[in-house]
Design an enzyme around this catalytic site. Structure first.
Site, PDB file in Angstrom:
ATOM      1  N   ARG A 111      22.440  11.617 -16.840  1.00  0.00           N
ATOM      2  CA  ARG A 111      22.097  11.533 -15.404  1.00  0.00           C
ATOM      3  C   ARG A 111      23.334  11.136 -14.593  1.00  0.00           C
ATOM      4  NH1 ARG A 111      15.943   9.349 -14.241  1.00  0.00           N
ATOM      5  NH2 ARG A 111      14.965  10.323 -16.050  1.00  0.00           N
ATOM      6  N   LYS A 157       8.311  -3.551  -4.007  1.00  0.00           N
ATOM      7  CA  LYS A 157       9.560  -3.130  -4.650  1.00  0.00           C
ATOM      8  C   LYS A 157      10.043  -4.216  -5.626  1.00  0.00           C
ATOM      9  CE  LYS A 157      13.774  -0.848  -3.060  1.00  0.00           C
ATOM     10  NZ  LYS A 157      14.856  -1.543  -3.725  1.00  0.00           N
ATOM     11  N   SER A 164       1.935   2.703 -16.024  1.00  0.00           N
ATOM     12  CA  SER A 164       2.552   4.031 -16.083  1.00  0.00           C
ATOM     13  C   SER A 164       1.537   5.126 -15.810  1.00  0.00           C
ATOM     14  CB  SER A 164       3.177   4.268 -17.460  1.00  0.00           C
ATOM     15  OG  SER A 164       3.672   5.599 -17.519  1.00  0.00           O
ATOM     16  N   GLY A 165       2.032   6.188 -15.232  1.00  0.00           N
ATOM     17  CA  GLY A 165       1.179   7.357 -15.011  1.00  0.00           C
ATOM     18  C   GLY A 165       1.414   8.008 -13.664  1.00  0.00           C
ATOM     19  N   LEU A 171       0.810  -1.224   0.000  1.00  0.00           N
ATOM     20  CA  LEU A 171       0.000   0.000   0.000  1.00  0.00           C
ATOM     21  C   LEU A 171       0.843   1.274   0.000  1.00  0.00           C
ATOM     22  CD1 LEU A 171      -2.887  -1.147   2.376  1.00  0.00           C
ATOM     23  CD2 LEU A 171      -3.052  -0.686  -0.077  1.00  0.00           C
ATOM     24  N   LYS A 212       7.036  -1.794 -20.832  1.00  0.00           N
ATOM     25  CA  LYS A 212       7.093  -0.712 -19.825  1.00  0.00           C
ATOM     26  C   LYS A 212       8.521  -0.188 -19.669  1.00  0.00           C
ATOM     27  CE  LYS A 212       6.026   2.255 -16.702  1.00  0.00           C
ATOM     28  NZ  LYS A 212       6.883   2.348 -15.599  1.00  0.00           N
ATOM     29  N   GLU A 220      10.979   7.741 -21.979  1.00  0.00           N
ATOM     30  CA  GLU A 220      10.738   8.802 -20.964  1.00  0.00           C
ATOM     31  C   GLU A 220      12.066   9.497 -20.600  1.00  0.00           C
ATOM     32  OE1 GLU A 220       8.374   7.507 -17.455  1.00  0.00           O
ATOM     33  OE2 GLU A 220      10.092   8.126 -16.261  1.00  0.00           O
ATOM     34  N   HIS A 227       9.188   2.008 -22.499  1.00  0.00           N
ATOM     35  CA  HIS A 227       8.455   3.260 -22.226  1.00  0.00           C
ATOM     36  C   HIS A 227       9.324   4.175 -21.353  1.00  0.00           C
ATOM     37  CE1 HIS A 227       6.209   5.701 -19.321  1.00  0.00           C
ATOM     38  NE2 HIS A 227       5.271   5.858 -20.244  1.00  0.00           N
ATOM     39  N   ASN A 228       9.900   3.600 -20.313  1.00  0.00           N
ATOM     40  CA  ASN A 228      10.722   4.401 -19.405  1.00  0.00           C
ATOM     41  C   ASN A 228      11.990   4.908 -20.086  1.00  0.00           C
ATOM     42  OD1 ASN A 228       8.783   3.685 -17.556  1.00  0.00           O
ATOM     43  ND2 ASN A 228      10.233   3.319 -15.915  1.00  0.00           N
TER      44      ASN A 228
HETATM   45  C1  6PG Z   1       5.797   5.871 -15.003  1.00  0.00           C
HETATM   46  C2  6PG Z   1       7.190   6.207 -14.569  1.00  0.00           C
HETATM   47  C3  6PG Z   1       7.521   5.536 -13.278  1.00  0.00           C
HETATM   48  C4  6PG Z   1       8.794   6.100 -12.655  1.00  0.00           C
HETATM   49  C5  6PG Z   1      10.022   5.338 -13.093  1.00  0.00           C
HETATM   50  C6  6PG Z   1      11.219   6.132 -13.495  1.00  0.00           C
HETATM   51  O1  6PG Z   1       5.698   5.406 -16.132  1.00  0.00           O
HETATM   52  O2  6PG Z   1       4.854   6.111 -14.251  1.00  0.00           O
HETATM   53  O3  6PG Z   1       8.111   5.777 -15.533  1.00  0.00           O
HETATM   54  O4  6PG Z   1       7.522   4.180 -13.488  1.00  0.00           O
HETATM   55  O5  6PG Z   1       8.881   7.442 -12.843  1.00  0.00           O
HETATM   56  O6  6PG Z   1      10.335   4.517 -12.014  1.00  0.00           O
HETATM   57  O7  6PG Z   1      11.954   6.491 -12.400  1.00  0.00           O
HETATM   58  P1  6PG Z   1      13.483   6.905 -12.380  1.00  0.00           P
HETATM   59  O8  6PG Z   1      13.574   8.213 -13.094  1.00  0.00           O
HETATM   60  O9  6PG Z   1      13.705   7.051 -10.910  1.00  0.00           O
HETATM   61  O10 6PG Z   1      14.308   5.835 -12.970  1.00  0.00           O
END
Ligand code: 6PG
Length: 466
Positions: free
Chosen positions: A291, A73, A130-131, A8, A185, A192, A188-189
């Site tokens: 980074r 986790k 994601s979101g 939770l 996913k 991102e 996706h990241n």
């Molecule tokens: C999402 C995000 C989410 C989170 C990642 C990236 O799609 O909601 O990607 O999963 O922001 O864990 O985190 P870091 O920038 O810490 O790697």
């Protein structure tokens, strides 16, 4: 339907509330009992929740087939929780039950868990979500992979929980077997990471080349958010970030934040996977590197003293802003393209049969990389030639020139634009008929007799170079 949810934290709590709002009876459990109690005190009245204080009570609360979402986790905690659910005795997991891992797990782990549980007849769904916090509560983008049978059972609930795709659909679709949901996913990241870095570079260049205030920069991003290439969640939040003032100091909050970016690993995993599958994703990799470099703050401060940079303010700001917008747009389009290429390669390798158009569609809402541009990728992958033309036309000679001018300006001024220049080089390399790798082949043959192919005859050749 009944849905169990373990973990939770913010994401787990919000997913539980989302499921309850959409008609599920949600059985919640958290290892720390106080968290469960706090959740019930705050949200227990919102829907049909059952709070469990032990795993045994949690499992006994199910009246039939169990469907359990794990929001713990990524890593060992997931294995430990599955083990506990399996070993729980009489009411523990049995054949036909469903376990859904909704965290950011590594797809290799998901592949393994899918196989291990399938041997016991238990369905495992590795689901990318994601979101962020708000998405989890109000409508995320969901990428479930693994057991198709389980997906069919969960489909109605997941559809009601997920975001709208902006065109009568919902941002959820069955991705494919094994770890494919978590792979998608992860990519996706990676995208991102790439887009966030590109936006940061555009912000840095504009800030250092001008006297624009953060509020004026916010206006620039607000205007960009109206364009068909850049309209997106990440541009939208950039505007908001730039406007935020710190309540204590009255200063712009972003200016007070230490310039060292954290990372939990999904960007690095994307780069590792790209190397494994032999796909070049330089924009994403540059973002991971950026980074890493940013975190060496003390070293950078020291180095900046020995070789200070002098930046002259740019004179024609309107022109510069327009050029940065083009450079950012084209680079972002490349970041998506690199991600999709990686998905294609992994799909082939694992026989996942990933549907690129569907993936672009379910990224159109709810997720962090949602954007207007994705609808063009969706249509392009569905075979719509006008969408392909739309994207190609954006790379017109004039637009390319603007992109080059910005990357060159960064180089001239000593302003690092790693993701933008990586995007441009990627674009240039893929449209170059003859690359200099003939020389690499010659060098390899020179020192290691690795042989080379020739353009004028078939076969493998070796030369006596000395
Ligand atoms: C999402 C995000 C989410 C989170 C990642 C990236 O799609 O909601 O990607 O999963 O922001 O864990 O985190 P870091 O920038 O810490 O790697």
């Amino acid at each position: 339907m009944q849905l169990g949810l373990i973990g939770l934290g913010t994401m787990g709590a919000n997913l539980a509330r989302n499921a309850a709002r959409n008609g599920a009876q949600v059985i919640v459990f958290n290892r720390t009992t106080e968290k469960t109690d706090a959740f019930m005190a705050a949200h227990g009245g919102e829907g049909d929740f059952i709070a469990a204080h032990t795993i045994d009570d949690f499992l006994k609360a199910f009246t039939g087939q169990k469907a359990i979402v794990l929001m713990v986790k990524a890593g060992e905690a997931v294995d430990e929780m599955i083990k506990e659910l399996l070993e729980a005795g009489g009411s523990g997991l049995v054949a036909n039950d469903i376990v859904i891992d909704a965290g950011n797990s590594h797809y290799h782990d998901t592949e393994r868990r899918t196989k291990e549980l399938a041997e016991k007849g238990i369905h495992f769904v590795g689901m990318g979500v994601s979101g962020g916090e708000e998405g989890a509560l109000l409508g995320p983008s969901m990428m479930p992979g693994g057991s198709k049978e389980a997906f069919e059972i969960l489909k109605t609930l997941l559809e009601s929980m997920s975001a709208s795709d902006g065109a009568n659909g919902k941002c959820v679709a069955y991705i494919g077997e094994g770890g494919s949901g978590h792979f998608v996913k992860m990519v996706h990241n990676g995208i991102e990471y790439g887009i966030m870095q590109l936006i940061a570079e555009a912000y840095d260049l504009l800030k250092r080349e001008s006297s624009l205030t953060n509020d004026q920069l916010a206006n620039v991003f607000a205007a960009w958010n109206q364009s068909d290439m850049l309209q997106s969640f990440l541009i939208e939040i950039t505007e908001k970030v730039l406007r935020k003032m710190d309540a204590d100091t009255g200063k712009s909050l972003v200016d007070l934040i230490k310039d060292a970016a954290g990372q939990k690993g999904t960007g690095k995993w994307t780069t590792n996977a790209a190397l494994d599958y032999g796909v070049a994703i330089p924009t994403i990799t540059a973002a991971v590197d950026a980074r890493i470099i940013s975190s060496a703050k003390a070293f950078r401060v020291e180095q900046s003293k020995s070789s200070p940079l002098s930046v002259q303010p740019h004179e024609d700001m309107a022109d510069l802003i327009a050029q940065v917008r083009t450079a950012l747009s084209l680079s972002v389009a490349n970041a998506y393209a690199q991600g999709f290429q990686l998905l294609e390669a992994a799909s082939k390798e694992h026989n996942w049969n990933l549907d690129m158009s569907e993936i672009a569609r379910i990224w159109r809402g709810g997720c962090i990389i949602r954007s207007t541009l994705l609808q063009h990728y969706q249509k392009m992958f569905a075979g719509d030639p006008t969408a392909a033309t739309f994207i190609r036309n954006k790379f017109s000679p004039d637009a390319q020139l603007q992109w080059r001018l910005i990357v060159a300006l960064g180089a001239l001024r000593g302003i690092p634009l790693p993701a933008m220049s990586a995007s441009l080089s990627y674009f240039d390399a893929y449209r170059t008929e003859r690359l200099p790798q003939n020389l690499i082949q010659a060098q390899r043959d020179f020192f290691g007799a690795h042989t080379f192919e020739r353009m004028d005859k078939e076969g493998a050749f070796h030369s006596d170079w000395k």
